[in-house]
Design an enzyme around this catalytic site. Structure first.
Site, mmCIF file in Angstrom:
data_model
loop_
_atom_site.group_PDB
_atom_site.id
_atom_site.type_symbol
_atom_site.label_atom_id
_atom_site.label_comp_id
_atom_site.label_asym_id
_atom_site.label_seq_id
_atom_site.Cartn_x
_atom_site.Cartn_y
_atom_site.Cartn_z
ATOM 1 C CD GLU A 8 -48.038 28.622 16.883
ATOM 2 O OE1 GLU A 8 -47.010 28.768 16.377
ATOM 3 O OE2 GLU A 8 -48.513 27.034 17.365
ATOM 4 C CG HIS A 37 -40.522 30.285 22.920
ATOM 5 N ND1 HIS A 37 -41.398 30.134 23.906
ATOM 6 C CD2 HIS A 37 -40.881 28.783 21.562
ATOM 7 C CE1 HIS A 37 -43.164 30.150 23.180
ATOM 8 N NE2 HIS A 37 -42.812 29.305 22.086
ATOM 9 N NE ARG A 85 -41.975 31.483 18.330
ATOM 10 C CZ ARG A 85 -42.491 30.004 17.944
ATOM 11 N NH1 ARG A 85 -40.690 29.609 17.775
ATOM 12 N NH2 ARG A 85 -43.278 29.737 18.026
ATOM 13 C CG ASP A 116 -23.383 17.198 16.713
ATOM 14 O OD1 ASP A 116 -22.663 17.638 17.354
ATOM 15 O OD2 ASP A 116 -24.690 17.068 17.162
ATOM 16 N NE ARG A 158 -38.227 28.789 14.050
ATOM 17 C CZ ARG A 158 -39.332 28.150 14.431
ATOM 18 N NH1 ARG A 158 -40.864 28.120 14.128
ATOM 19 N NH2 ARG A 158 -39.375 28.351 15.908
ATOM 20 C CG HIS A 174 -37.842 28.058 20.347
ATOM 21 N ND1 HIS A 174 -37.674 26.666 21.377
ATOM 22 C CD2 HIS A 174 -38.551 28.141 19.279
ATOM 23 C CE1 HIS A 174 -38.997 26.190 20.646
ATOM 24 N NE2 HIS A 174 -39.538 27.105 19.416
ATOM 25 C CG LEU A 192 -43.143 20.147 13.909
ATOM 26 C CD1 LEU A 192 -43.735 20.310 14.069
ATOM 27 C CD2 LEU A 192 -42.167 19.746 13.636
#
Length: 505
Positions: A112, A223, A267, A202, A363, A328, A369
C-alpha cells in the site's frame, strides 16, 4: 489494583483490551457497545494490517515509513512500540481465530501507499476488518466479560479528579475503577465518509467534557478513493497497490504529475491531487482504472469491493469506476501516553479515539488495525501493572487551545453541521472559512440527550467546534491539514496541538 473496568466500544481496540483483561486477571470487565457488537470502523476496514513478517523487511523500516508519512509530526517512540510489537499482536489475533490469507504456505502480503515493502496481511481478500471483528466477538463467549449492546454512554463520571464510572442515556450510572474509551472515529462530522453511521466522535466529546486534554484535532485523513455513489463505499488503497491507476475525465493518468510515487504517494497527497483534478474538470469525479488486473483477480483479491461495484451495475474489469475523496480516519483524539493513559486519572483511551502522536499529521495505510491490537494489549497491561508514566517528547506539545463549551441558542440538524464542516474543514481550509464555521457552530445549541441520535448530534457539535479551533490555530500546511492561506510547511510548527474545554462563569 483495579477490580472493575468498563470498556466503551467494540472495535479491535476495545475487544482486545477487554479480552486481555479478562484473560490475565480476575477483574470484572464490562464491555459497552453503542449499537450491536461488530458495528464499528474495524468491521468495515478493508486493506489489512501492516506488520513485518518477511525476512527482507524490518521493524526499523516500518518505523521509518510511519514517521515519513506523518509529515514531521509522528512520535518516533510510539511508532517503535507499534512496529516492534506488531508481529506478536498479529500472532495473538491468529490465536484468537483470525484467518489471514495465505499463499504458498505463508501469509499473503500486499503493498500500500508509502510502504517500502510488501507487508500488508489481509483476510478474505478485502474483508480484513470483518474477519478480525467476528473472530474477537466470538471470543467474548465464555470469557466472563459482561457485554451490553445498544447502550449509549453520555459521560464519564469524574469524582475527586478521577474517572469513577460512566453515565448512560437512561440515567443509570455504572461504577468502575477504570474507564477505557475505545469508541472509534469521527467520520460523521462530514457528509462524505467511508465510516459507518456509529462514528460520531462520542469518545472525544465525552473525554472533553470530563476535562481530558485532546490533541491534533486538525488532522482528519480523507481517503482518496471512495466510490462516487451514495454511501461512499471505500475502494481500498490495496487496489492501487496491485496496480490500478487514477485517470481524469479524458482517461489520462494524472498523479504522475503530482508526486514521484503517483497513486502510491501518501494519502493526503493523493486525496488533494484528486480534488484538484476534479476542480479542473468541473467537479466530475476522477476514475480508478483497474481493468488491467482482470475480472478473476479482482473478484478473488477484492471480493467485497467487487460485489459492491457489480451491485451498482458496474464492471470494473472492463471500465474505470468513478471515485472521490471522503473522510476516513481521525489522527487526532484524546491525548494519551504510550500506555493509553489520558490526563484524567483512571481514564484511558485506545484506538482511533486516542492520540499518542503515533500517526502525526497523516496516518500510514493499514497502521490503524495494528494500533488497536498493539495498544489494546498495552492498555490492559497498564491497568494491571501500572507502569511508570512515559512523558511526551519534550518540546513537541503546544500550549493548549482553550475552547469555551457554552452553547448558543439556535437548533441545527446533522446535515447542517456536516455541510459546514465539509465546506470549511474539508481537504483544504483558510482563515475566513474557518472563522465563519466557528461563528456558525458557536451560535448553535446542542440538543438535549433525550435519545441516542440527539446524544450523537451533541457530541458532533462539540467536536466540530474543537476541530475548527485547532485548524484555525495551525497556520501552516502539514499532512492532512492544508491551509490555502498558509500553503507551506513551517518547521517551527512541528509540534502537536492540544486543546482543553473551559466553562466560563
Amino acid at each position: 489494583m483495579a477490580t472493575r473496568v468498563i470498556v466503551v466500544g467494540s472495535g479491535v481496540a476495545g475487544l482486545t483490551t477487554a479480552l486481555d483483561l479478562a484473560a490475565r486477571s480476575r477483574i470484572e470487565v464490562t464491555l459497552l457497545a453503542k449499537a450491536g457488537l461488530g458495528q464499528s470502523n474495524t468491521a468495515v476496514a478493508q486493506g489489512g494490517v501492516a506488520v513485518v513478517t518477511a525476512p527482507a523487511d524490518s521493524a526499523a523500516s516500518h518505523v521509518a515509513d510511519t514517521v515519513a508519512a506523518g509529515a514531521g509530526l509522528s512520535d518516533t517512540a510510539a511508532a517503535e512500540v507499534l512496529c516492534e510489537a506488531g508481529p506478536a499482536a498479529v500472532g495473538t489475533l491468529i490465536r484468537r481465530g483470525v484467518r489471514f490469507d495465505h499463499t504458498g504456505g505463508r501469509l499473503a502480503l500486499g503493498l500500500e501507499a508509502a510502504h517500502s515493502h510488501e507487508r500488508i496481511v489481509h483476510a478474505g481478500g478485502d474483508a480484513t476488518g470483518a474477519a478480525i471483528s467476528s473472530a474477537l466477538v466470538a471470543r467474548l463467549e465464555g470469557s466472563g466479560i459482561v457485554v451490553r449492546e445498544n447502550t449509549t454512554v453520555i459521560d464519564v463520571v469524574v469524582d475527586g479528579g478521577r474517572a469513577r464510572g460512566v453515565r448512560l442515556l437512561d440515567g443509570e450510572v455504572l461504577e468502575a475503577d477504570v474507564v477505557v474509551l475505545a469508541t472509534g472515529g469521527a467520520g460523521q462530522l462530514f457528509p462524505f465518509t467511508t465510516n459507518p453511521a456509529v462514528a460520531t466522535a462520542d469518545g472525544v466529546a465525552i473525554a472533553l467534557r470530563a476535562g481530558a486534554v485532546l490533541a491534533d484535532l486538525e488532522f482528519h485523513q480523507f481517503h482518496p478513493t471512495s466510490l462516487a455513489t451514495p454511501g461512499n463505499h471505500l475502494v481500498s488503497e490495496a487496489v492501487r497497490g496491485e496496480g490500478a491507476v487514477l485517470v481524469d475525465a479524458d482517461g489520462r493518468r494524472f498523479m504522475t504529475e503530482v508526486h514521484p510515487d503517483a497513486e502510491l504517494a501518501p494519502r493526503d497527497v493523493v486525496a488533494r491531487g484528486i480534488a484538484e483534478q476534479m476542480a479542473r474538470q468541473g467537479g466530475v469525479p476522477v476514475r480508478l482504472d483497474a481493468t488491467a488486473l482482470g475480472a478473476r483477480f479482482l473478484a478473488e483479491r477484492f471480493p467485497t469491493i467487487d460485489a459492491v461495484v457489480r451491485t451498482q451495475g458496474l464492471d470494473w474489469s472492463r471500465d474505470p469506476i468513478a471515485v472521490a475523496p471522503a473522510a476516513h480516519y481521525f489522527m487526532g483524539g484524546v491525548r494519551t501516553d504510550r500506555w493509553g493513559r489520558t490526563s484524567v486519572p483512571s481514564l484511558f483511551a485506545v484506538g482511533e479515539v486516542a492520540c499518542t502522536g503515533l500517526h502525526g499529521a497523516n496516518r500510514l495505510a493499514s497502521n490503524s488495525l495494528l494500533e488497536g491490537a498493539v495498544f489494546g494489549e498495552r492498555v490492559a497491561g497498564a491497568v494491571l501493572e501500572s507502569p511508570a508514566p512515559e512523558p511526551f517528547a519534550s518540546g513537541r506539545w503546544a500550549t493548549p487551545i482553550e475552547l469555551a463549551v457554552e452553547p448558543g441558542g439556535e437548533d441545527f440538524g446533522r446535515t447542517d453541521l456536516q455541510h459546514v464542516m465539509w465546506s470549511a474543514v474539508g481537504l483544504s481550509r483558510d482563515a475566513a472559512g474557518l472563522q465563519e464555521a466557528a461563528d456558525v457552530l458557536a451560535g448553535w445549541a446542542p440538543p438535549a440527550a433525550t435519545d441516542a441520535k440527539a446524544a450523537e448530534d451533541a457530541n458532533l457539535w462539540l467536536v466540530a467546534r474543537a476541530v475548527v479551533a485547532a485548524a484555525l490555530a495551525r497556520t501552516e500546511s502539514r499532512g492532512a491539514h492544508f491551509r490555502r492561506d498558509f500553503p507551506q510547511t513551517d518547521p517551527g510548527l512541528a509540534v502537536h496541538s492540544t486543546l482543553v474545554g473551559v466553562q466560563h462563569a
